[in-house]
Design an enzyme around this catalytic site. Structure first.
Site, PDB file in Angstrom:
ATOM      1  N   ILE A 693      -5.193   4.164 -12.618  1.00 46.18           N
ATOM      2  CA  ILE A 693      -4.606   2.818 -12.207  1.00 46.18           C
ATOM      3  C   ILE A 693      -5.334   2.750 -10.981  1.00 46.18           C
ATOM      4  O   ILE A 693      -5.280   1.562 -10.081  1.00 46.18           O
ATOM      5  CB  ILE A 693      -3.027   2.649 -11.894  1.00 46.18           C
ATOM      6  N   GLY A 694      -6.256   3.754 -10.312  1.00 45.38           N
ATOM      7  CA  GLY A 694      -6.679   3.582  -9.347  1.00 45.38           C
ATOM      8  C   GLY A 694      -7.825   4.524  -8.983  1.00 45.38           C
ATOM      9  O   GLY A 694      -7.770   5.733  -9.436  1.00 45.38           O
ATOM     10  N   GLY A 699     -11.013  11.065  -5.883  1.00 48.54           N
ATOM     11  CA  GLY A 699     -10.305  11.378  -7.282  1.00 48.54           C
ATOM     12  C   GLY A 699      -9.824  10.092  -7.761  1.00 48.54           C
ATOM     13  O   GLY A 699      -9.635   9.049  -7.126  1.00 48.54           O
ATOM     14  N   LYS A 715      -2.103  11.964  -8.842  1.00 43.37           N
ATOM     15  CA  LYS A 715      -3.391  11.803  -8.315  1.00 43.37           C
ATOM     16  C   LYS A 715      -4.482  12.902  -8.388  1.00 43.37           C
ATOM     17  O   LYS A 715      -4.075  14.029  -7.927  1.00 43.37           O
ATOM     18  CB  LYS A 715      -3.599  11.638  -6.562  1.00 43.37           C
ATOM     19  N   ASP A 814      -5.730   8.430   7.293  1.00 43.83           N
ATOM     20  CA  ASP A 814      -6.514   7.530   6.414  1.00 43.83           C
ATOM     21  C   ASP A 814      -5.576   6.348   6.214  1.00 43.83           C
ATOM     22  O   ASP A 814      -5.594   6.009   4.764  1.00 43.83           O
ATOM     23  CB  ASP A 814      -7.167   7.989   5.302  1.00 43.83           C
TER      24      ASP A 814
END
Ligand SMILES: *[C@@H]1O[C@H](CO)[C@@H](O)[C@H](O)[C@H]1NC(C)=O
Ligand SMILES: *[C@@H]1O[C@H](CO)[C@@H](O)[C@H](O)[C@H]1NC(C)=O
Ligand SMILES: *[C@@H]1O[C@H](CO)[C@@H](O)[C@H](O)[C@H]1NC(C)=O
Length: 979
Positions: A693-694, A699, A715, A814
């Protein structure tokens, strides 16, 4: 510099050719020196590419008078103006040949990255009238040669790192109108010579480290309109001469060490609009002459040692907007003129000894949004007038001697967010209309004599986070509707006479965290098993009631519990399997029937021992062998199954081949045990792209539907990194992060490390990232202003929590719109907290790893030091992005130095045009306030950025943020207005 060497001979040659060809050969002669000086300086700068194309003879037929930022005299014979504001220029003035610009009148370098000292040679600019070097990193002291600039009208050096004292020669600038050197590191005393600047209108030296006393000569500055000396270390009494400055409209001496009294001569300052004397050591009483002010809008006297009564006519002009005099020793009544002071929006007089009745002291205030009168000695009753304050958001009269009832008109304060009237002598019932206050976040009515029942209408307060009704005379049952207040984090109804059972709906209050206290009532029945769902709750007190039965074993589910008190009930049986119960001391259970288990109580007896139980013993002697045989059979089947499974797995060419390192390596820490590495591998068909999905730099993220129907986000990292698993600290850090519980932080379930891949398991958030929503026109349209402000608030709350309230402060490193996710109700949730550090525990080396271009704090370009202020910067960028609907990009550095008016104007064009402009004034103000807060966060100097705690506080109450900025603007409105 290589480029310098390449360019110079060529340019000189070109200039030579041009100068021969030029018909105005003689006129061009002086410009030759000036343009050469400009190019020489330009070539000494870094990041001066913006000037490269324009400052060149190649692209221009005209010469320096047509270069960007340069203007010449009418006859083009000399350069009179250099304005290079906000050009990202970086470098020093060391190679700037001041002597080459004898006609320069205007030099504006604000908002760049200039550093180094201000050369003494600046004294050559004898024609200079306007000098602005604000918002750079200039250091060293201001040179004495500044005194040569006899034509100087305006200096602005604010927001640099200038040190040392102000030169005494500063007094030799007869034309000076504006002297602004705020926000530097100036030390020493303000020179007496300052009194010679007869034309000065604006004197702004705030936020430095100035010491000594304010020189009496300041009284000679008879044209002064604005005097800002706040945030210094000034001491000694304020010279009486200062109070003669009758043209002053704004005076700010906040946060110094100024002792002494406020003299009657303050009455001379009849034009005062803004007066801030708070946070000093002023004492004595206020002179009655303060009743003469007719223009006063802002008055701050808080945190001094002032006494006597407040001026009764303080709102004489009818313009008073904010009045703060908290934490002094004021006595006497509320000033009379406040009753009809309809301009009032913020009133803070708490922490004094004010007395007298408030019944008639307050009228109706259409603009009032914040009032804190707590910790005084006020008497009388809250009148029905309070209903006439439709904008009121914060009402605090706690710790006084108020009597009478809570007025029913309270339900008309449609914007009310916090009400605290605790610790008074209030009687009567809680008005039913309280259910109308749909914005209410906190309600504290504790420590009064309120009677009657808890109205079930409280169940309509679905935003309520804290409810304290303790220590009153409340009777009847706890309404089950309370279970609808599912934002509650604190619920306290102890020390009343409540009866009936504990409604099981209390178990729906899933956010309860700080405290659930129902103690010291007359509650009956058993403890509802549903309380086991309160897995954020930290403290539970059900003591001093009439509860019966066993403690439900489901209370083992209260994972966060640290303190429990069930004493003085009629409970029986074993303690639930929960460390908070098992490790609690005997006091927590004293006064019950026969509770058992845990460290403090007697062990629970098996149900059948002793001679009187011969029958059951006999029964046992039969049953035990049967059970043993059954267990053996199951065991054998189990072993076979496991073996079979292992064989199957062996056959598959899966990355699980090395599982025999031990289960521990692969199990997902701190998860409930039902989830194993294998589940994730099989649910994603060995990390098939289908489930992605991303994707990010480190990663990919997968949507994983587990066999239990639960959906999680996984993730997976591209590389495994160093062998961190052996590191106990690392484990602890993961553990700490999995324990973070904040509604705006994505829950991390655990981390899994495997020789071929490692991954994090997160809560799955429905709507995806803010970045993707903002980039889609259709989805962005569904984000109205309230939702956007709510997202910004959520992000701020989460950062504030992680920076300031978490056991170890965690910097995100981040923050960007990509890792802010949205729940179905559009509230924000930050993902990847702490990941940057987890991925690379050697934090000195993080910049290559984390941080997204366009969101990274500028100081990271030259320092490796990662502080909370880096997150603050990124937050500011994201907040602007949310308001603008796109990344603010180039605007970033220019916004910081805009004046209030400029920002307001700019804001109108900046806002996301895909949705309607803010509707009413309140919404517009809210958006503007958030924008200004965001702009403060992107300040180039980390130390000038606010902390996330203060950002979060200001956002948590719109009134606060609005008025904070109002104050801030008034305070600094003239800072950049010198031109
Ligand atoms: C002018 O500049 C020169 C260096 O270029 C310096 O030596 C001299 O002191 C300056 N003059 C003044 C009046 O500051
Ligand atoms: C404050 O004022 C009182 C008199 O009103 C005085 O007794 C006390 O010493 C003062 N405290 C300080 C810290 O100046
Ligand atoms: C629980 O409440 C009782 C009565 O209100 C109080 O005395 C006791 O200290 C509380 N227990 C804890 C652990 O706070």
């Amino acid at each position: 510099m290589a480029s310098t060497m390449r360019r110079e001979p060529l340019l000189q040659l070109l200039f030579f050719i041009l100068s021969i060809c030029s018909p105005k050969n003689t006129a061009a002669q002086p410009l030759k020196a000036e343009s050469e000086a400009l190019l020489k300086w330009r070539d000494s700068l870094q990041a001066a590419h913006v000037l490269n194309s324009s400052w060149s003879f190649l692209n221009s037929n005209y010469g320096p008078c047509h270069w960007d930022g340069i203007a010449c005299s009418g006859d083009n014979t000399s350069i009179v103006k250099i304005s290079l504001e906000n050009q990202h220029l970086q470098g020093t003035l060391d190679h700037f040949d001041f002597a080459a610009f004898p006609s320069l009148a205007y030099l504006d370098l604000r908002g760049n990255n200039f550093s180094g000292s201000i050369p003494n040679a600046i004294g050559n600019l004898s024609k200079l009238s306007f000098l602005d070097m604000s918002v750079n990193q200039f250091s060293g002291s201001l040179p004495e040669s500044i005194a040569n600039l006899k034509n100087l009208v305006s200096i602005n050096m604010s927001f640099n790192s200038l040190t040392g004292p102000l030169p005494t020669s500063i007094g030799q600038l007869p034309s000076l109108v504006n002297l602004t050197i705020s926000d530097n590191l100036l030390t020493g005393a303000i020179p007496q010579t300052i009194g010679e600047l007869k034309n000065l209108n604006f004197l702004d030296l705030d936020t430095n480290s100035l010491t000594g006393s304010i020189p009496a000569q300041i009284g000679n500055l008879s044209n002064l309109q604005l005097l800002f000396l706040e945030y210094n270390f000034l001491s000694g009494t304020i010279p009486p001469e200062l109070w003669k400055l009758s043209k002053l409209t704004q005076l700010d001496l906040t946060s110094n060490f100024l002792p002494g009294t406020i003299p009657p001569s303050i009455g001379n300052m009849s034009n005062l609009y803004y007066l801030a004397l708070n946070n000093n050591s002023l004492s004595g009483s206020l002179p009655p002459q303060m009743n003469n002010f007719t223009s006063l809008g802002f008055l701050y006297l808080s945190q001094n040692n002032l006494s006597g009564s407040l001026p009764s006519d303080i709102c004489k002009g009818g313009k008073l907007i904010q009045f703060a005099a908290f934490n002094n020793h004021f006595t006497g009544p509320i000033p009379k003129s406040l009753r009809n002071c309809t301009s009032l929006s913020r009133l803070r007089l708490h922490g004094n000894q004010l007395n007298g009745s408030i019944s008639e002291a307050f009228g109706s205030y259409p603009n009032l949004s914040y009032i804190d009168m707590s910790n005084n000695r006020l008497t009388g009753a809250l009148s029905q007038n309070w209903g006439g304050c439709p904008r009121l958001e914060h009402l605090d009269f706690s710790n006084n001697h108020l009597t009478g009832k809570i007025p029913s008109s309270i339900s008309q304060m449609a914007q009310l967010m916090e009400i605290n009237i605790s610790a008074n002598y209030l009687t009567g019932e809680v008005p039913r209309g309280i259910g109308e206050l749909s914005f209410l976040l906190k309600m504290d009515l504790s420590n009064n004599q309120i009677s009657g029942g808890i109205p079930f209408e409280i169940g309509r307060l679905t935003k309520l986070q804290e409810l304290d009704l303790s220590s009153n005379n409340l009777q009847g049952p706890i309404p089950e509707e309370l279970g609808n207040c599912d934002e509650l984090i604190l619920l306290k109804v102890s020390n009343n006479s409540l009866s009936g059972t504990i409604p099981f709906q209390i178990g729906n209050l899933a956010q309860l965290q700080i405290l659930l206290d129902l103690s010291n009532n007359m509650l009956m029945g058993s403890i509802p098993a549903q309380l086991g769902k309160l897995n954020y709750l930290e403290r539970l007190n059900l003591s001093h009631n009439k509860l019966v039965g066993t403690i439900p074993s489901s209370l083992a589910g209260m994972l966060s519990l640290t303190s429990v008190d069930l004493s003085f009930n009629n409970l029986t049986g074993p303690l639930p399997n929960n460390p908070a119960f098992l490790n609690a001391s005997a006091e927590s259970f004293i006064g019950n029937l026969d509770l058992c288990g845990g460290l403090a109580l007697q062990p629970c007896k098996p149900p059948s021992v002793g001679k009187s139980h011969m029958k059951s013993q006999k029964f046992l002697s039969i049953i035990i062998p049967v059970v043993a045989v059954l267990i053996l059979i199951f065991l054998l089947i189990g072993i076979y199954k496991v073996w079979q499974k292992a064989m199957q797995r062996h056959d598959k060419r899966s990355i699980l081949a090395e599982t025999n390192h031990g289960k521990d390596l692969f199990s997902i820490w701190n998860y409930d045990g039902k989830l194993a590495y294998e589940d994730i591998v099989s649910a994603t068909e060995n990390f098939s792209d289908e489930y992605v999905i991303g994707r990010g730099a480190h990663g990919s993220v997968y949507r994983v539907e587990l066999p239990t129907d639960q959906i999680v986000a996984v993730k997976k990292f591209n590389r495994t990194g160093s062998d961190v698993l052996t590191d106990m600290d690392f484990r602890n850090e993961i553990k700490a992060l999995t324990e973070v519980r904040h509604r705006n932080i994505v829950k991390l379930y655990g981390f899994c490390k495997h020789p071929q891949c490692s991954f994090l398991v997160y809560e799955y958030i429905e709507r995806g990232s803010l970045a993707s929503i903002l980039s889609s026109n259709k989805e962005a349209e569904s984000l109205d202003w309230a939702k956007r402000v709510n997202i910004i608030t959520g992000v701020a709350d989460a950062l504030s929590y992680m920076h300031h309230d978490h056991s170890v402060p965690v910097i995100h490193r981040d923050i960007s719109s990509k890792n802010i996710l949205l729940y179905p109700d559009f509230s924000a949730c930050i993902s990847d907290f702490g990941t940057a550090r987890l991925l690379n525990p050697d934090s000195s080396n993080w910049t290559g790893l984390a941080g997204t271009h366009g969101y990274m704090a500028p100081e990271l370009a030259y320092t490796m030091r990662v502080t909370e202020k880096c997150d603050v910067y990124s937050f500011g960028v994201v907040a602007l992005e949310i308001l603008m609907g796109r990344h603010p990009g180039e605007l970033l550095s220019s916004l910081v130095i805009l004046t209030r008016q400029e920002l307001d104007v700019k804001l109108r064009d900046m806002l996301d045009q895909r949705i309607a402009a803010p509707g009413d004034q309140q919404e517009a103000e809210m958006v503007a306030a958030v924008a200004k807060l965001a702009v403060m966060c992107i300040d180039m100097k980390p130390e000038s950025r606010p902390t996330m705690r203060s950002v979060s506080l200001h956002l948590s109450s719109p009134s606060r943020k609005h008025y904070l900025f109002k104050a801030l603007q008034e305070n600094h409105s003239n800072r950049y207005d010198a031109s």
